[in-house]
Design a protein around this motif. Structure first.
Motif, PDB file in Angstrom:
ATOM      1  N   GLY A 170       0.773  -1.102  -0.132  1.00 57.76           N
ATOM      2  CA  GLY A 170       0.148  -0.091  -0.114  1.00 57.76           C
ATOM      3  C   GLY A 170       0.794   1.299   0.044  1.00 57.76           C
ATOM      4  N   LEU A 171       1.850   1.380   0.914  1.00 55.02           N
ATOM      5  CA  LEU A 171       2.603   2.463   0.876  1.00 55.02           C
ATOM      6  C   LEU A 171       3.372   2.651  -0.504  1.00 55.02           C
ATOM      7  N   GLY A 172       3.860   1.631  -0.846  1.00 58.64           N
ATOM      8  CA  GLY A 172       4.482   1.691  -2.358  1.00 58.64           C
ATOM      9  C   GLY A 172       3.737   2.079  -3.403  1.00 58.64           C
ATOM     10  N   ALA A 173       2.479   1.714  -3.587  1.00 59.30           N
ATOM     11  CA  ALA A 173       1.261   1.909  -4.528  1.00 59.30           C
ATOM     12  C   ALA A 173       1.156   3.418  -4.465  1.00 59.30           C
ATOM     13  N   ALA A 174       1.257   4.180  -3.432  1.00 57.23           N
ATOM     14  CA  ALA A 174       1.029   5.639  -3.119  1.00 57.23           C
ATOM     15  C   ALA A 174       2.319   6.424  -3.554  1.00 57.23           C
ATOM     16  N   ILE A 175       3.424   5.885  -3.043  1.00 51.99           N
ATOM     17  CA  ILE A 175       4.670   6.721  -3.009  1.00 51.99           C
ATOM     18  C   ILE A 175       5.392   6.241  -4.429  1.00 51.99           C
ATOM     19  N   ASN A 176       5.812   5.019  -4.595  1.00 53.09           N
ATOM     20  CA  ASN A 176       6.533   4.580  -5.554  1.00 53.09           C
ATOM     21  C   ASN A 176       5.589   4.430  -7.124  1.00 53.09           C
ATOM     22  N   THR A 177       4.744   3.699  -6.988  1.00 54.58           N
ATOM     23  CA  THR A 177       3.931   3.642  -8.414  1.00 54.58           C
ATOM     24  C   THR A 177       2.979   4.801  -8.692  1.00 54.58           C
ATOM     25  N   ALA A 197      -2.608   1.322   4.002  1.00 55.38           N
ATOM     26  CA  ALA A 197      -1.286   1.854   3.974  1.00 55.38           C
ATOM     27  C   ALA A 197      -1.322   2.802   2.722  1.00 55.38           C
ATOM     28  N   ALA A 198      -1.840   2.485   1.731  1.00 55.83           N
ATOM     29  CA  ALA A 198      -1.805   3.506   0.783  1.00 55.83           C
ATOM     30  C   ALA A 198      -2.053   5.014   1.324  1.00 55.83           C
ATOM     31  N   ILE A 199      -3.284   5.141   2.211  1.00 51.01           N
ATOM     32  CA  ILE A 199      -3.600   6.318   2.759  1.00 51.01           C
ATOM     33  C   ILE A 199      -2.307   6.782   3.688  1.00 51.01           C
ATOM     34  N   ALA A 200      -1.763   5.879   4.395  1.00 54.89           N
ATOM     35  CA  ALA A 200      -0.518   6.396   5.141  1.00 54.89           C
ATOM     36  C   ALA A 200       0.423   6.957   4.422  1.00 54.89           C
ATOM     37  N   GLY A 201       0.531   6.207   3.118  1.00 55.75           N
ATOM     38  CA  GLY A 201       1.878   6.725   2.521  1.00 55.75           C
ATOM     39  C   GLY A 201       1.534   7.936   1.563  1.00 55.75           C
ATOM     40  N   SER A 202       0.468   8.155   1.539  1.00 54.58           N
ATOM     41  CA  SER A 202      -0.003   9.533   0.836  1.00 54.58           C
ATOM     42  C   SER A 202       0.098  10.648   1.819  1.00 54.58           C
ATOM     43  N   THR A 280      -3.676   9.703 -12.387  1.00 53.17           N
ATOM     44  CA  THR A 280      -2.974   8.298 -12.578  1.00 53.17           C
ATOM     45  C   THR A 280      -3.757   7.263 -11.767  1.00 53.17           C
ATOM     46  N   VAL A 281      -4.234   6.034 -12.407  1.00 56.00           N
ATOM     47  CA  VAL A 281      -4.839   5.052 -11.697  1.00 56.00           C
ATOM     48  C   VAL A 281      -4.042   4.120 -11.293  1.00 56.00           C
ATOM     49  N   VAL A 282      -4.023   3.519 -10.106  1.00 60.39           N
ATOM     50  CA  VAL A 282      -2.821   2.716  -9.575  1.00 60.39           C
ATOM     51  C   VAL A 282      -3.861   1.401  -9.191  1.00 60.39           C
ATOM     52  N   LEU A 283      -3.773   0.211  -9.860  1.00 58.24           N
ATOM     53  CA  LEU A 283      -4.398  -1.167  -9.384  1.00 58.24           C
ATOM     54  C   LEU A 283      -3.342  -1.956  -8.470  1.00 58.24           C
ATOM     55  N   VAL A 284      -3.668  -2.047  -7.136  1.00 60.24           N
ATOM     56  CA  VAL A 284      -2.856  -2.623  -6.167  1.00 60.24           C
ATOM     57  C   VAL A 284      -3.767  -3.780  -5.473  1.00 60.24           C
ATOM     58  N   GLY A 285      -5.077  -3.783  -5.574  1.00 60.64           N
ATOM     59  CA  GLY A 285      -5.692  -4.838  -5.125  1.00 60.64           C
ATOM     60  C   GLY A 285      -5.814  -6.123  -6.063  1.00 60.64           C
ATOM     61  N   VAL A 286      -5.614  -7.224  -5.732  1.00 52.25           N
ATOM     62  CA  VAL A 286      -5.225  -8.220  -6.515  1.00 52.25           C
ATOM     63  C   VAL A 286      -6.642  -8.812  -7.146  1.00 52.25           C
ATOM     64  N   PRO A 287      -6.786  -9.068  -8.458  1.00 54.59           N
ATOM     65  CA  PRO A 287      -7.913  -9.548  -8.916  1.00 54.59           C
ATOM     66  C   PRO A 287      -7.751 -11.122  -9.069  1.00 54.59           C
ATOM     67  N   THR A 288      -8.768 -11.599  -9.203  1.00 59.48           N
ATOM     68  CA  THR A 288      -8.653 -13.200  -9.470  1.00 59.48           C
ATOM     69  C   THR A 288      -8.604 -13.326 -11.112  1.00 59.48           C
ATOM     70  N   PRO A 289      -8.039 -14.674 -11.442  1.00 56.36           N
ATOM     71  CA  PRO A 289      -7.783 -14.865 -12.795  1.00 56.36           C
ATOM     72  C   PRO A 289      -9.088 -14.705 -13.828  1.00 56.36           C
ATOM     73  N   ASP A 290     -10.117 -14.883 -13.138  1.00 59.79           N
ATOM     74  CA  ASP A 290     -11.325 -14.722 -14.302  1.00 59.79           C
ATOM     75  C   ASP A 290     -11.897 -13.240 -14.409  1.00 59.79           C
ATOM     76  N   GLY A 314       4.101  -3.050  -4.305  1.00 60.89           N
ATOM     77  CA  GLY A 314       4.397  -1.659  -4.163  1.00 60.89           C
ATOM     78  C   GLY A 314       5.636  -0.950  -4.870  1.00 60.89           C
ATOM     79  N   ASP A 315       6.099  -1.571  -5.910  1.00 59.85           N
ATOM     80  CA  ASP A 315       7.355  -1.633  -6.626  1.00 59.85           C
ATOM     81  C   ASP A 315       8.348  -1.023  -5.763  1.00 59.85           C
ATOM     82  N   CYS A 316       8.774  -2.008  -4.738  1.00 59.58           N
ATOM     83  CA  CYS A 316       9.477  -1.748  -3.774  1.00 59.58           C
ATOM     84  C   CYS A 316      10.907  -2.523  -4.183  1.00 59.58           C
ATOM     85  N   LEU A 317      11.755  -1.692  -3.455  1.00 61.97           N
ATOM     86  CA  LEU A 317      13.110  -2.358  -3.314  1.00 61.97           C
ATOM     87  C   LEU A 317      13.444  -2.459  -2.041  1.00 61.97           C
ATOM     88  N   PRO A 318      13.465  -3.902  -1.409  1.00 61.05           N
ATOM     89  CA  PRO A 318      13.447  -3.784  -0.017  1.00 61.05           C
ATOM     90  C   PRO A 318      14.734  -3.315   0.793  1.00 61.05           C
TER      91      PRO A 318
END
Length: 373
Positions: A170-177, A197-202, A280-290, A314-318
């Motif tokens: 979530g943090l990375g979705a906001a800050i990195n992506t 976490a995306a809220i906290a990152g924002s 910008t739209v960021v998809l971080v929620g994980v969809p199912t294959p269908d 979160g496009d992170c580099l640990p």
């Protein structure tokens, strides 16, 4: 080789079992980590349900912090006694992403070469599939040394262990992506653990307005404590119109960045139409294959410009992000403790999965070996 207690999913959709497993001594490029705390993530439930693959039995758990106990003969990046957060992006250093200086997109991340196995019963000797290459609902686990990221040992294991997956996502979705920076407006659709976490990152990045969107009033109230400035209850108000109304200053037609943290076509479509022109739209929620991209006129994609992105971990580099975020936590600037709803024992994982269905927890965290509360 040593034997430890661990949480294993033996078969699809069956309750998890606490069993004894064999953990090999670390070989080249490997480390054994004594686990102090591990968060219960929805991905672990997906494994138990067979939603990831069918390589049962699974050794569950992956949002973990602990102490390196032993390392293989060639390991130099960590040493016994180091306090580490485990990650599932142990970069290879050799793939095309690493070669072009973008290791956060590594295509060949490392896991341990040796296999942990069941130690008892009719299935004794059966190789385990560790969740995300980690398997940390265990007293000890074997991982690739690159999956161990050293952080400040003053940090609370139950809190910083969550950087290993959901909070970092979530943090990375906001800050990195999403590249949220000072003054930008942000909307987050879905206020589970990743959305919070995306809220906290924002908020950490200095966003001017942060709109939390959910159908649960209690989650929206909690979102305000995590850094949201406004809320939209999409069970009562159209989400797109609600976001636009809040972010309409200076002629804007939506939020600069909209983060979809649910992983459903209908909420992704809301995110698409709730962003400002060239937003910008960021998809971080994980969809199912269908799940399929919703019916969306291509002219709308062209006419609005901007970017449609997915955020993987979160496009992170640990090695870059985990120590930095741990330092911010210790400085009181990032409240990771707020994500820990409860601390539980290793026998309580199945009950924690049940609580997920009711939506009343951000994270249940398994605490082992008397790690400090």
């Amino acid at each position: 080789m040593q034997q430890v207690k661990a949480v294993v999913a033996l078969a699809k959709d069956e309750p998890v079992s606490v069993v004894t497993i064999n953990v090999p001594d670390p070989g080249p490029g490997e480390a054994v980590v004594k686990i102090q705390a591990c968060g219960v993530c929805h991905t672990d439930l997906h494994y138990r349900q067979g939603g990831i693959n069918d390589e049962f039995p699974f050794l569950l758990g992956h949002e973990a912090a602990g102490i390196v106990e032993a390392v293989g003969p060639d390991v130099t990046t960590v040493a016994p006694g180091d306090f580490v957060v485990l990650n599932w992006r142990a970069v290879c250093g050799n793939c095309r992403a690493c070669d072009r200086g973008e290791p956060q997109y590594c295509f060949a991340t490392h896991n341990a070469t040796q296999k942990m196995t069941l130690a008892e019963g009719e299935l004794a000797g059966t190789e385990l599939s560790p969740a995300l290459g980690i398997g940390a609902f265990a007293e000890k686990t074997l991982v690739a040394a690159g999956q161990c990221t050293k952080v400040d040992p003053a940090a609370r294991p139950a809190a910083v262990g969550l950087l290993g997956c959901g909070v970092m996502a979530g943090l990375g979705a906001a800050i990195n992506t999403g590249n949220v920076t000072r003054g930008k407006t942000v909307a987050v659709i879905g206020c589970g653990g990743v959305g919070m976490a995306a809220i906290a990152g924002s908020a950490l990045a200095g966003a001017s307005k942060i709109v939390a969107v959910d159908i649960d009033a209690a989650k929206l109230e909690q979102a305000l404590t995590m850094g949201a400035t406004h809320t939209v209850n999409s069970a009562e108000v159209d989400a797109v119109e609600g976001i636009k109304a809040i972010c309409s200053d200076n002629g804007a037609d939506g939020a600069d960045v909209v983060i979809e943290a649910v992983g459903r076509p209908e909420t992704w479509k809301q995110a698409f139409y709730a962003r400002d022109l060239a937003g910008t739209v960021v998809l971080v929620g994980v969809p199912t294959p269908d799940m399929l991209v919703p019916d969306l006129p291509l002219i709308d994609v062209f006419g609005r410009g901007g970017a449609l992105k997915s955020s993987w971990y979160g496009d992170c580099l640990p090695s870059r992000d985990f120590p930095m975020l741990t330092d911010l936590y210790l400085q009181g600037r990032l409240d990771l403790d707020a994500f820990v709803t409860e601390e539980i024992g290793i026998d309580d994982v199945e009950a924690a999965f049940e609580k997920m269905h009711h939506g009343g927890v951000l994270r249940s965290v398994v605490v082992l070996d008397g790690a400090q509360a």
